[in-house]
Design an enzyme around this catalytic site. Structure first.
Site, PDB file in Angstrom:
ATOM      1  N   LEU A  82      -1.038  11.455  -8.231  1.00 38.09           N
ATOM      2  CA  LEU A  82       0.336  11.329  -8.463  1.00 38.09           C
ATOM      3  C   LEU A  82       0.773  10.025  -8.003  1.00 38.09           C
ATOM      4  CD1 LEU A  82       2.104  14.432  -9.767  1.00 38.09           C
ATOM      5  CD2 LEU A  82       0.713  13.101 -11.024  1.00 38.09           C
ATOM      6  N   SER A 111     -14.009  -3.197 -14.780  1.00 38.42           N
ATOM      7  CA  SER A 111     -12.329  -4.226 -15.015  1.00 38.42           C
ATOM      8  C   SER A 111     -13.667  -5.674 -15.249  1.00 38.42           C
ATOM      9  CB  SER A 111     -11.680  -4.378 -13.792  1.00 38.42           C
ATOM     10  OG  SER A 111     -11.272  -5.903 -14.615  1.00 38.42           O
ATOM     11  N   LYS A 122     -14.542  -2.984  -7.561  1.00 39.06           N
ATOM     12  CA  LYS A 122     -15.344  -2.580  -8.831  1.00 39.06           C
ATOM     13  C   LYS A 122     -16.182  -2.417  -9.278  1.00 39.06           C
ATOM     14  CE  LYS A 122     -11.561  -0.681 -10.830  1.00 39.06           C
ATOM     15  NZ  LYS A 122     -11.344   0.532 -11.210  1.00 39.06           N
ATOM     16  N   TYR A 134     -10.132  -5.778  -4.816  1.00 30.70           N
ATOM     17  CA  TYR A 134     -10.192  -4.809  -5.836  1.00 30.70           C
ATOM     18  C   TYR A 134     -11.134  -5.364  -6.830  1.00 30.70           C
ATOM     19  CZ  TYR A 134      -8.518  -3.177 -10.283  1.00 30.70           C
ATOM     20  OH  TYR A 134      -8.402  -3.378 -12.158  1.00 30.70           O
TER      21      TYR A 134
HETATM   22  P1  NAD Z   1      -2.991   3.511 -13.193  1.00 36.47           P
HETATM   23  O1  NAD Z   1      -2.254   3.277 -12.109  1.00 36.47           O
HETATM   24  O2  NAD Z   1      -1.874   3.432 -14.225  1.00 36.47           O
HETATM   25  O3  NAD Z   1      -3.694   4.624 -13.123  1.00 36.47           O
HETATM   26  C1  NAD Z   1      -4.500   5.213 -12.010  1.00 36.47           C
HETATM   27  C2  NAD Z   1      -4.063   6.925 -12.268  1.00 36.47           C
HETATM   28  O4  NAD Z   1      -5.402   7.392 -10.623  1.00 36.47           O
HETATM   29  C3  NAD Z   1      -2.781   7.347 -11.370  1.00 36.47           C
HETATM   30  O5  NAD Z   1      -2.403   8.098 -11.977  1.00 36.47           O
HETATM   31  C4  NAD Z   1      -3.049   6.788  -9.984  1.00 36.47           C
HETATM   32  O6  NAD Z   1      -1.842   8.256  -9.187  1.00 36.47           O
HETATM   33  C5  NAD Z   1      -4.628   7.822  -9.919  1.00 36.47           C
HETATM   34  N1  NAD Z   1      -4.832   7.873  -8.709  1.00 36.47           N
HETATM   35  C6  NAD Z   1      -5.388   6.995  -8.031  1.00 36.47           C
HETATM   36  N2  NAD Z   1      -5.555   7.163  -6.795  1.00 36.47           N
HETATM   37  C7  NAD Z   1      -6.212   8.358  -6.909  1.00 36.47           C
HETATM   38  C8  NAD Z   1      -7.531   9.300  -5.839  1.00 36.47           C
HETATM   39  N3  NAD Z   1      -7.553   8.425  -4.839  1.00 36.47           N
HETATM   40  N4  NAD Z   1      -7.281  10.972  -6.978  1.00 36.47           N
HETATM   41  C9  NAD Z   1      -6.685  11.055  -7.943  1.00 36.47           C
HETATM   42  N5  NAD Z   1      -6.329  10.369  -8.559  1.00 36.47           N
HETATM   43  C10 NAD Z   1      -5.705   8.819  -8.345  1.00 36.47           C
HETATM   44  O7  NAD Z   1      -4.053   2.641 -13.934  1.00 36.47           O
HETATM   45  P2  NAD Z   1      -3.874   2.002 -15.172  1.00 36.47           P
HETATM   46  O8  NAD Z   1      -4.150   0.609 -15.371  1.00 36.47           O
HETATM   47  O9  NAD Z   1      -4.341   3.240 -15.778  1.00 36.47           O
HETATM   48  O10 NAD Z   1      -5.641   1.827 -15.051  1.00 36.47           O
HETATM   49  C11 NAD Z   1      -6.665   3.334 -14.376  1.00 36.47           C
HETATM   50  C12 NAD Z   1      -7.750   2.229 -14.007  1.00 36.47           C
HETATM   51  O11 NAD Z   1      -8.414   1.348 -15.156  1.00 36.47           O
HETATM   52  C13 NAD Z   1      -8.119   2.019 -12.756  1.00 36.47           C
HETATM   53  O12 NAD Z   1      -9.708   2.162 -12.716  1.00 36.47           O
HETATM   54  C14 NAD Z   1      -8.331   0.400 -12.634  1.00 36.47           C
HETATM   55  O13 NAD Z   1      -8.171   0.167 -11.762  1.00 36.47           O
HETATM   56  C15 NAD Z   1      -8.697  -0.047 -13.947  1.00 36.47           C
HETATM   57  N6  NAD Z   1      -8.543  -1.235 -14.795  1.00 36.47           N
HETATM   58  C16 NAD Z   1      -6.930  -1.059 -15.425  1.00 36.47           C
HETATM   59  C17 NAD Z   1      -6.709  -2.252 -15.891  1.00 36.47           C
HETATM   60  C18 NAD Z   1      -5.289  -2.972 -16.114  1.00 36.47           C
HETATM   61  O14 NAD Z   1      -4.764  -4.030 -16.212  1.00 36.47           O
HETATM   62  N7  NAD Z   1      -4.432  -1.982 -16.574  1.00 36.47           N
HETATM   63  C19 NAD Z   1      -7.703  -3.817 -16.144  1.00 36.47           C
HETATM   64  C20 NAD Z   1      -8.861  -3.249 -16.023  1.00 36.47           C
HETATM   65  C21 NAD Z   1      -9.459  -2.195 -15.362  1.00 36.47           C
HETATM   66  C1  WQD Z   2      -2.029 -12.803 -17.102  1.00 36.70           C
HETATM   67  C2  WQD Z   2      -1.591 -14.416 -17.291  1.00 36.70           C
HETATM   68  C3  WQD Z   2      -1.247 -15.250 -15.266  1.00 36.70           C
HETATM   69  C4  WQD Z   2       2.243 -12.813 -13.725  1.00 36.70           C
HETATM   70  C5  WQD Z   2      -5.092  -9.100 -13.831  1.00 36.70           C
HETATM   71  C6  WQD Z   2      -5.992  -8.443 -12.598  1.00 36.70           C
HETATM   72  C7  WQD Z   2      -7.283  -8.040 -13.306  1.00 36.70           C
HETATM   73  C8  WQD Z   2      -6.924  -6.668 -14.677  1.00 36.70           C
HETATM   74  C9  WQD Z   2      -5.794  -7.005 -15.146  1.00 36.70           C
HETATM   75  C10 WQD Z   2      -7.392  -4.664 -13.258  1.00 36.70           C
HETATM   76  C11 WQD Z   2      -1.887 -14.853 -15.926  1.00 36.70           C
HETATM   77  C12 WQD Z   2      -0.263 -15.421 -16.454  1.00 36.70           C
HETATM   78  C13 WQD Z   2       1.081 -12.996 -14.845  1.00 36.70           C
HETATM   79  C14 WQD Z   2       3.462 -13.367 -14.006  1.00 36.70           C
HETATM   80  C15 WQD Z   2       2.317 -15.741 -15.596  1.00 36.70           C
HETATM   81  N1  WQD Z   2      -6.539  -5.686 -14.276  1.00 36.70           N
HETATM   82  N2  WQD Z   2       1.194 -14.425 -15.597  1.00 36.70           N
HETATM   83  N3  WQD Z   2       3.428 -14.668 -14.844  1.00 36.70           N
HETATM   84  O1  WQD Z   2      -3.843 -11.944 -13.649  1.00 36.70           O
HETATM   85  O2  WQD Z   2      -5.216 -11.521 -16.510  1.00 36.70           O
HETATM   86  O3  WQD Z   2      -5.546 -10.250 -14.185  1.00 36.70           O
HETATM   87  O4  WQD Z   2      -4.776  -7.512 -14.361  1.00 36.70           O
HETATM   88  O5  WQD Z   2      -9.021  -4.527 -13.542  1.00 36.70           O
HETATM   89  O6  WQD Z   2      -8.209  -7.722 -12.594  1.00 36.70           O
HETATM   90  O7  WQD Z   2      -6.423  -9.382 -11.743  1.00 36.70           O
HETATM   91  O8  WQD Z   2      -3.280 -10.045 -15.554  1.00 36.70           O
HETATM   92  O9  WQD Z   2      -1.330 -10.412 -16.320  1.00 36.70           O
HETATM   93  O10 WQD Z   2      -1.735 -10.615 -13.138  1.00 36.70           O
HETATM   94  O11 WQD Z   2      -2.074 -12.431 -16.288  1.00 36.70           O
HETATM   95  O12 WQD Z   2       2.827 -16.355 -15.855  1.00 36.70           O
HETATM   96  O13 WQD Z   2       4.904 -12.833 -13.427  1.00 36.70           O
HETATM   97  O14 WQD Z   2      -0.293 -13.998 -16.619  1.00 36.70           O
HETATM   98  O15 WQD Z   2      -1.164 -15.918 -14.269  1.00 36.70           O
HETATM   99  O16 WQD Z   2      -2.297 -16.861 -16.803  1.00 36.70           O
HETATM  100  P1  WQD Z   2      -3.985 -11.497 -14.951  1.00 36.70           P
HETATM  101  P2  WQD Z   2      -2.018 -10.420 -15.665  1.00 36.70           P
END
Ligand code: NAD
Ligand code: WQD
Length: 332
Positions: A33, A124, A152, A148
């Site tokens: 959480l 990711s 990954k 980050y």
């Molecule tokens: P989120 O933060 O909403 O969900 C992650 C969950 O993991 C949270 O509920 C947090 O409380 C829990 N958590 C974190 N560390 C923990 C730990 N040590 N032990 C137990 N629980 C833990 O994020 P999300 O957007 O749902 O992302 C989920 C996964 O997908 C992450 O691994 C993230 O890196 C990956 N991911 C997300 C995105 C994105 O843009 N949202 C994109 C690519 C990859």
């Molecule tokens: C999207 C576009 C910004 C905010 C990130 C992580 C990536 C993945 C997904 C987890 C870009 C523009 C954004 C703002 C803007 N996460 N932008 N004003 O950067 O593609 O990816 O989230 O794995 O690892 O890097 O996503 O939503 O931040 O940006 O103009 O206030 O929006 O420049 O072109 P991004 P984002």
């Protein structure tokens, strides 16, 4: 199957719990959480009419995790738990490596100890670094530009090494592009704490009046309107991709890697217009300098997932924005 979902109270995890229950799987969630609320359990149960088990455990807590594996006969794990803010990872790299990498190692060791060798990992598109071209295929070179992203990539490498050493593991590396949207019920969605880092949550807060205007990072990219292009994918499509991946792993393919994206790129200004349309609100914005580390274009070639999983993303950006707006305006 009985699926252990780490991070299952979070944004993507909670939507995946819903789709797992819809597909008649049983769900056990572990989440510490740190970025989610316990009330998500009730909301997932309300949406599906089914119950899930929730254990508040940190994946780095070996004894806590072992107790979960002893208590429930887990068949497979979907591993979402992790920290995900790029900027924060630059400031606090050790926290990110400890939580994401060390936590994953404890999880994989515990799985091995209890004979659970099927895992779907949340990777990711960030592992492609600054790709030489788009659309991005799974065989493109991998690199990381921040802690980050490196966490990954490290976890992917660990799982590739593990599979080499122990080929009886069934492993899926899912590379998400830009997940946005919310469940159509309006009950679960993304709830960033503090100032949102990501585009759509920021736009949503401008629409509700929490923020005054959007800063558009860069208007001089080599794209049709000069703003960055990304592959925005509806979180429900992404969640369904996980269920299809579990089906694939049941055929014992070994280690597999899939892009989960739509294959389309949309610009920042296209997202602004789509959100204005969905919300009926004006989104004031100003073009400012590029954000360090950003790339011009990032979108997937999702054909491997289509061909091997029978999965394609179905929901468009109008739907994504409509569902985010519905979530924002639904009383919880
Ligand atoms: P989120 O933060 O909403 O969900 C992650 C969950 O993991 C949270 O509920 C947090 O409380 C829990 N958590 C974190 N560390 C923990 C730990 N040590 N032990 C137990 N629980 C833990 O994020 P999300 O957007 O749902 O992302 C989920 C996964 O997908 C992450 O691994 C993230 O890196 C990956 N991911 C997300 C995105 C994105 O843009 N949202 C994109 C690519 C990859
Ligand atoms: C999207 C576009 C910004 C905010 C990130 C992580 C990536 C993945 C997904 C987890 C870009 C523009 C954004 C703002 C803007 N996460 N932008 N004003 O950067 O593609 O990816 O989230 O794995 O690892 O890097 O996503 O939503 O931040 O940006 O103009 O206030 O929006 O420049 O072109 P991004 P984002």
């Amino acid at each position: 199957m009985k699926i252990l979902v780490t991070g299952g109270m979070g944004y993507i995890g909670s939507h995946t719990c819903v789709e797992l229950l819809n597909a008649n799987h049983e769900v056990v969630v572990v989440d510490n959480l740190c970025n989610a609320q316990a009330s998500v359990k009730d909301r997932v149960e309300k949406i599906t009419g089914k119950s899930i088990v929730f254990e508040q455990v940190d994946i780095r807590d070996r004894l806590g995790l072992e107790a979960v594996f002893r208590k429930y006969p887990i068949d497979a794990v979907i591993h979402f738990a992790g920290l995900k803010a790029v900027g924060e990872s630059v400031e606090q790299p050790l926290r990110y490596y400890d939580n994401n990498v060390s936590g994953s190692v404890v999880l994989f060791e515990t799985m091995g100890k209890y004979g659970v060798k099927t895992i779907v990992f949340s990777s990711s598109a960030t592992v492609y670094g600054d790709p030489a071209s788009v659309p991005i295929r799974e065989d493109f070179p991998l690199s990381a530009t921040n802690p980050y992203g490196r966490s990954k990539l490290m976890i992917e490498d660990i799982l590739r090494d593990l599979h080499k050493a122990e080929p009886d593991w069934q492993i899926a590396l899912l590379r998400y592009f830009n997940p946005v949207g919310a469940h159509e019920s309006g009950l679960i969605g993304e709830e960033p704490s503090g100032i949102p880092n990501n585009l759509v949550p920021y736009i949503a807060q401008v629409a509700t009046g929490v923020r005054e205007k959007l800063n558009v990072y860069g208007g001089d990219y080599p794209t049709p309107d000069g703003t960055g292009m990304r592959d925005y994918i509806h979180v429900v499509d992404l969640a369904i991709g996980h269920v299809k991946t579990l089906d694939k792993l049941a055929t014992r393919p070994g280690i597999v890697t899939y892009n989960l994206g739509t294959g389309r790129g949309n610009s920042v200004l296209e997202m602004v217009r789509a959100f204005e349309q969905a919300s009926g609100r004006k989104i004031p914005y100003q073009i400012v300098d590029r954000r360090p580390g950003d790339i011009a274009k990032c979108y997937a070639d999702p054909s491997r997932a289509r061909d091997e999983l029978g999965w394609t993303a179905e929901r468009d950006i109008a739907q994504m924005c409509a569902d985010v707006w519905h979530y924002q305006t639904t009383p919880k």
